[in-house]
Motif scaffolding. Structure first.
Motif, mmCIF file in Angstrom:
data_model
loop_
_atom_site.group_PDB
_atom_site.id
_atom_site.type_symbol
_atom_site.label_atom_id
_atom_site.label_comp_id
_atom_site.label_asym_id
_atom_site.label_seq_id
_atom_site.Cartn_x
_atom_site.Cartn_y
_atom_site.Cartn_z
ATOM 1 N N ASP A 7 0.855 -1.189 0.000
ATOM 2 C CA ASP A 7 0.000 0.000 0.000
ATOM 3 C C ASP A 7 0.891 1.239 0.000
ATOM 4 N N LEU A 8 0.641 2.126 -0.924
ATOM 5 C CA LEU A 8 1.423 3.352 -1.071
ATOM 6 C C LEU A 8 1.489 4.155 0.233
ATOM 7 N N PHE A 9 0.454 4.043 1.041
ATOM 8 C CA PHE A 9 0.415 4.839 2.272
ATOM 9 C C PHE A 9 1.216 4.203 3.408
ATOM 10 N N GLN A 10 1.867 3.079 3.138
ATOM 11 C CA GLN A 10 2.778 2.469 4.107
ATOM 12 C C GLN A 10 4.229 2.845 3.813
ATOM 13 N N ILE A 11 4.430 3.677 2.779
ATOM 14 C CA ILE A 11 5.775 4.071 2.361
ATOM 15 C C ILE A 11 5.938 5.578 2.553
ATOM 16 N N ARG A 12 7.015 5.962 3.204
ATOM 17 C CA ARG A 12 7.301 7.381 3.432
ATOM 18 C C ARG A 12 8.127 7.941 2.276
ATOM 19 N N PRO A 13 7.851 9.177 1.882
ATOM 20 C CA PRO A 13 8.734 9.836 0.916
ATOM 21 C C PRO A 13 10.037 10.237 1.624
ATOM 22 N N SER A 14 11.103 10.344 0.855
ATOM 23 C CA SER A 14 12.369 10.797 1.428
ATOM 24 C C SER A 14 12.867 12.054 0.724
ATOM 25 N N GLN A 15 11.944 12.766 0.099
ATOM 26 C CA GLN A 15 12.296 14.065 -0.464
ATOM 27 C C GLN A 15 11.148 15.031 -0.240
ATOM 28 N N LYS A 44 13.500 0.995 1.213
ATOM 29 C CA LYS A 44 14.337 0.487 2.309
ATOM 30 C C LYS A 44 13.563 0.729 3.587
ATOM 31 N N LYS A 45 14.087 0.180 4.686
ATOM 32 C CA LYS A 45 13.483 0.435 5.992
ATOM 33 C C LYS A 45 14.431 1.251 6.852
ATOM 34 N N ASN A 46 13.865 2.173 7.588
ATOM 35 C CA ASN A 46 14.594 2.945 8.585
ATOM 36 C C ASN A 46 13.826 2.742 9.880
ATOM 37 N N GLY A 47 14.404 1.981 10.785
ATOM 38 C CA GLY A 47 13.631 1.602 11.957
ATOM 39 C C GLY A 47 12.503 0.718 11.453
ATOM 40 N N GLY A 48 11.291 1.041 11.804
ATOM 41 C CA GLY A 48 10.157 0.242 11.373
ATOM 42 C C GLY A 48 9.434 0.768 10.156
ATOM 43 N N GLU A 49 9.887 1.914 9.613
ATOM 44 C CA GLU A 49 9.121 2.470 8.498
ATOM 45 C C GLU A 49 9.835 2.298 7.161
ATOM 46 N N ALA A 50 9.042 1.928 6.156
ATOM 47 C CA ALA A 50 9.554 1.792 4.792
ATOM 48 C C ALA A 50 9.560 3.179 4.152
ATOM 49 N N PHE A 51 10.594 3.436 3.344
ATOM 50 C CA PHE A 51 10.665 4.714 2.641
ATOM 51 C C PHE A 51 11.185 4.496 1.225
ATOM 52 N N CYS A 87 17.139 13.251 5.316
ATOM 53 C CA CYS A 87 15.999 13.542 4.435
ATOM 54 C C CYS A 87 14.678 13.169 5.109
ATOM 55 N N LEU A 88 14.646 12.010 5.768
ATOM 56 C CA LEU A 88 13.425 11.581 6.457
ATOM 57 C C LEU A 88 13.093 12.530 7.609
ATOM 58 N N GLU A 89 14.117 13.023 8.300
ATOM 59 C CA GLU A 89 13.895 14.007 9.368
ATOM 60 C C GLU A 89 13.336 15.307 8.800
ATOM 61 N N TRP A 90 13.915 15.766 7.687
ATOM 62 C CA TRP A 90 13.408 16.986 7.044
ATOM 63 C C TRP A 90 11.947 16.800 6.671
ATOM 64 N N CYS A 91 11.623 15.637 6.119
ATOM 65 C CA CYS A 91 10.235 15.357 5.719
ATOM 66 C C CYS A 91 9.313 15.384 6.933
ATOM 67 N N ARG A 92 9.724 14.733 8.010
ATOM 68 C CA ARG A 92 8.893 14.741 9.224
ATOM 69 C C ARG A 92 8.687 16.158 9.750
ATOM 70 N N ILE A 97 4.665 13.306 5.060
ATOM 71 C CA ILE A 97 4.587 11.951 5.602
ATOM 72 C C ILE A 97 4.140 10.951 4.537
ATOM 73 N N PHE A 98 3.246 11.390 3.670
ATOM 74 C CA PHE A 98 2.726 10.541 2.599
ATOM 75 C C PHE A 98 3.050 11.183 1.262
ATOM 76 N N ILE A 99 3.049 10.391 0.208
ATOM 77 C CA ILE A 99 3.384 10.900 -1.120
ATOM 78 C C ILE A 99 2.429 12.025 -1.528
ATOM 79 N N ASP A 100 1.173 11.960 -1.091
ATOM 80 C CA ASP A 100 0.201 13.026 -1.390
ATOM 81 C C ASP A 100 0.613 14.369 -0.803
ATOM 82 N N ASP A 101 1.416 14.354 0.244
ATOM 83 C CA ASP A 101 1.867 15.608 0.860
ATOM 84 C C ASP A 101 2.755 16.407 -0.080
#
Length: 128
Positions: A7-15, A44-51, A87-92, A97-101
């Protein structure tokens, strides 16, 4: 590479931004409705989240087409994980959080280069 669906919403963007020129180019050659035959996106996974490690524009086009289950694969490339963590920190911190963002974060190519690519390059330089 062993592709699977997620599901696309289980993947975090990294940009933080998308390049309008790239969106326009891909719209002519990428068919999000053809999920079964499209190349999978690397994650890939960072901790428990896929990105996403790449393919943000294609992920965005899937989302725009209301396709939520997409083909992906586990990226085994050696990447600069410190940079991706930044990059993930910048995104947070900017609530991406989601590609729609990224819908409201589409920039002309020159601005994308300046605001995103140069930011990443500076972060890499600071690490040296």
């Amino acid at each position: 590479m062993r592709p699977f669906l997620i599901d696309l919403f289980q993947i975090r963007p990294s940009q933080l931004y998308l390049d309008q020129d790239k969106i326009d180019r891909l719209k002519g050659s990428f068919d999000p409705l053809n999920v079964r035959f499209n190349a999978p996106l690397p994650i890939k996974k960072n901790g428990g989240e896929a990105f996403l490690t790449d393919g943000h524009t294609r992920a965005f086009l899937y989302s725009e087409a209301k396709i939520s289950v997409i083909p992906v694969y586990w990226d085994t490339d050696e990447l600069d994980m410190k940079l991706y963590q930044n990059c993930l920190e910048w995104c947070r911190s900017e609530k991406v959080i989601f590609i729609d963002d990224l819908k409201e974060r589409i920039l002309p190519h020159d601005q994308f280069q300046k605001q995103w690519i140069e930011r990443c390059e500076q972060a890499m330089e600071q690490k040296k």
